[in-house]
Design a protein around this motif. Structure first.
Motif, short mmCIF file in Angstrom:
data_model
loop_
_atom_site.label_atom_id
_atom_site.label_comp_id
_atom_site.label_asym_id
_atom_site.label_seq_id
_atom_site.Cartn_x
_atom_site.Cartn_y
_atom_site.Cartn_z
N VAL A 167 15.59 17.24 -0.82
CA VAL A 167 14.75 18.32 0.03
C VAL A 167 13.83 17.33 0.97
CG1 VAL A 167 13.93 19.78 0.68
CG2 VAL A 167 15.75 20.41 -1.14
N ARG A 168 13.28 16.71 -0.24
CA ARG A 168 12.05 15.69 0.45
C ARG A 168 12.83 14.79 0.88
NH1 ARG A 168 9.46 10.69 -1.59
NH2 ARG A 168 7.35 10.73 -0.80
N TYR A 169 13.57 13.98 0.50
CA TYR A 169 14.30 12.95 0.95
C TYR A 169 14.95 13.65 2.40
CZ TYR A 169 13.98 9.67 -2.16
OH TYR A 169 12.99 8.90 -3.65
N LEU A 170 15.62 14.79 2.85
CA LEU A 170 16.17 14.61 4.04
C LEU A 170 15.05 15.30 4.68
CD1 LEU A 170 18.56 16.04 5.83
CD2 LEU A 170 18.03 18.53 4.55
N ILE A 171 13.80 15.73 4.65
CA ILE A 171 13.08 15.99 5.59
C ILE A 171 12.43 14.90 6.56
CG2 ILE A 171 10.14 16.68 5.82
CD1 ILE A 171 11.25 19.31 3.51
N GLU A 231 0.19 -1.47 0.10
CA GLU A 231 0.53 0.04 -0.01
C GLU A 231 0.64 1.47 -0.02
OE1 GLU A 231 -3.22 2.06 2.53
OE2 GLU A 231 -1.96 0.81 3.20
N SER A 232 0.39 2.01 -0.94
CA SER A 232 1.19 3.40 -0.74
C SER A 232 0.51 4.40 0.34
CB SER A 232 1.28 4.40 -2.03
OG SER A 232 1.73 5.20 -1.96
N THR A 233 1.62 4.97 1.46
CA THR A 233 1.31 6.24 2.09
C THR A 233 2.23 7.48 1.49
OG1 THR A 233 3.57 4.93 3.66
CG2 THR A 233 1.45 3.49 3.72
N THR A 234 2.40 8.25 2.67
CA THR A 234 2.88 9.29 2.07
C THR A 234 4.28 9.29 2.92
OG1 THR A 234 2.30 10.06 5.54
CG2 THR A 234 0.41 10.84 3.45
N VAL A 235 4.45 8.30 3.57
CA VAL A 235 5.80 8.41 3.81
C VAL A 235 6.29 6.65 2.73
CG1 VAL A 235 5.97 10.18 6.04
CG2 VAL A 235 5.62 6.82 5.88
N GLY A 236 5.86 6.26 1.96
CA GLY A 236 6.40 5.30 1.13
C GLY A 236 5.86 4.19 0.90
N HIS A 287 13.78 11.89 6.62
CA HIS A 287 15.23 10.90 7.04
C HIS A 287 15.11 12.76 8.83
CE1 HIS A 287 16.42 9.13 3.48
NE2 HIS A 287 17.21 8.30 4.21
N LEU A 288 15.06 13.36 8.49
CA LEU A 288 15.28 13.70 9.97
C LEU A 288 14.01 13.62 10.47
CD1 LEU A 288 15.97 17.79 8.50
CD2 LEU A 288 17.12 15.59 9.78
N PHE A 289 12.70 13.56 9.72
CA PHE A 289 11.19 12.79 10.41
C PHE A 289 11.25 11.55 11.68
CE2 PHE A 289 7.31 10.19 10.19
CZ PHE A 289 6.87 11.26 11.30
N PHE A 290 12.25 10.89 10.52
CA PHE A 290 12.00 9.36 11.29
C PHE A 290 13.16 9.34 12.48
CE2 PHE A 290 10.68 7.80 7.02
CZ PHE A 290 9.78 6.96 7.16
N ILE A 291 14.28 10.43 12.25
CA ILE A 291 14.87 10.77 13.35
C ILE A 291 14.43 10.78 14.75
CG2 ILE A 291 17.18 11.56 13.97
CD1 ILE A 291 18.34 11.28 11.39
N ALA A 292 13.26 12.07 14.64
CA ALA A 292 13.34 12.68 15.67
C ALA A 292 12.05 11.42 16.08
CB ALA A 292 12.00 13.85 14.73
N SER A 293 11.31 11.18 15.57
CA SER A 293 10.25 10.02 15.91
C SER A 293 10.86 9.06 16.92
CB SER A 293 9.59 10.26 14.66
OG SER A 293 9.81 9.34 13.61
N THR A 294 11.68 8.74 15.96
CA THR A 294 12.40 7.11 16.68
C THR A 294 12.84 7.99 18.38
OG1 THR A 294 13.38 6.70 14.78
CG2 THR A 294 13.74 6.07 16.31
N PHE A 295 13.67 8.79 18.21
CA PHE A 295 14.31 10.22 19.53
C PHE A 295 13.17 10.08 20.80
CE2 PHE A 295 14.88 13.58 21.72
CZ PHE A 295 15.99 13.10 22.56
N ILE A 296 11.70 10.72 20.17
CA ILE A 296 10.94 10.69 21.06
C ILE A 296 9.96 9.07 21.80
CG2 ILE A 296 8.46 11.35 20.80
CD1 ILE A 296 8.78 13.20 19.20
N GLN A 297 10.00 8.68 19.87
CA GLN A 297 9.79 7.40 21.40
C GLN A 297 10.51 6.35 21.92
OE1 GLN A 297 8.36 3.71 17.91
NE2 GLN A 297 8.24 6.12 16.85
#
Length: 221
Positions: free
Chosen positions: A193-197, A2-7, A199-209
């Motif tokens: 730029v999209r891929y940078l955003i 399934e296609s999602t907003t993040v892949g 990756h930053l999102f995944f890093i931030a979400s991992t840190f928060i978890q």
């Protein structure tokens, strides 16, 4: 898939193992399709009939071709479509309520200098930027024979066709056209730029978890 907003989100992966466990693998795939794929309304199914990397499969593929009076292929390997696999195709994809596979998208990939991209190249970014060419052909499922021998030959014909497509591409730098109508080229450029955003999102979400679970453990420790 399934296609999602993040892949892309998958709903499982099934590997058809060696001959000894082939029937069991096919039964697991059939059960997975009926239990998860259809009820969740998935739209796509990705298949790799060649069953492995070319550099690992090429020698075996050519021995099989010689034994069965088939062409020896250099750019692709013959699909692993034995009798048991094709006899189970109809049973695997047998669905209720009118659901069925309507189209088959045949994808052929040509790499620069015939050197494929490896996972480490993609993840680590250690390979210089290059252009990868992808050839698509769309077949209605009604064109695929339903009998075992016809289905097997249809699949072999597709890979023999892939061989000719890649041979032409590596010789001329262009995919061949089967008619007078020229092929349609659609360049797809990666948005850094999209891929940078992302990756930053995944890093931030991992840190928060991690912080959340550390705080949760601190309440009980």
């Amino acid at each position: 898939m399934e296609s999602t907003t993040v892949g892309l989100k998958t709903v499982g992966e099934t590997t058809l193992r060696g001959k000894a466990r082939r029937d069991q693998s096919l039964e697991e795939l059939r059960e997975h399709i009926h239990r998860y794929y259809i009820p969740l309304g998935r739209q796509y199914m990705v298949l790799f009939p060649e069953g492995g990397f070319l550099h690992k499969r090429k020698e075996v593929s050519q021995r099989f071709a010689e034994k069965n009076n088939l062409p020896k292929l250099e750019y692709v390997s013959l699909p692993r479509a034995d009798k048991n696999f094709n006899q189970n195709n109809e049973r695997l994809l047998e669905v209720k309520s009118g659901n069925s596979v309507e189209w088959i998208l045949d994808v052929t990939i040509a790499y620069p200098d015939r050197i494929p991209l490896h996972l480490t190249d993609i993840v680590c970014g250690i390979r210089p930027a290059c252009t990868t060419h992808v050839h698509y052909r769309l077949y209605p499922s009604s064109e695929v024979p339903s009998d075992t021998e016809g289905m097997t030959q249809w699949l072999y014909d597709r890979f023999i066709e892939k061989e000719k497509i890649l041979e032409e591409f590596y010789r001329t730098g262009q995919f061949p056209s089967k008619s007078n109508t020229p092929l349609v080229f659609r360049p797809v450029r990666q948005d850094n730029v999209r891929y940078l955003i992302l990756h930053l999102f995944f890093i931030a979400s991992t840190f928060i978890q991690i912080k959340f679970f550390c705080s949760l453990l601190g309440c009980f420790w």
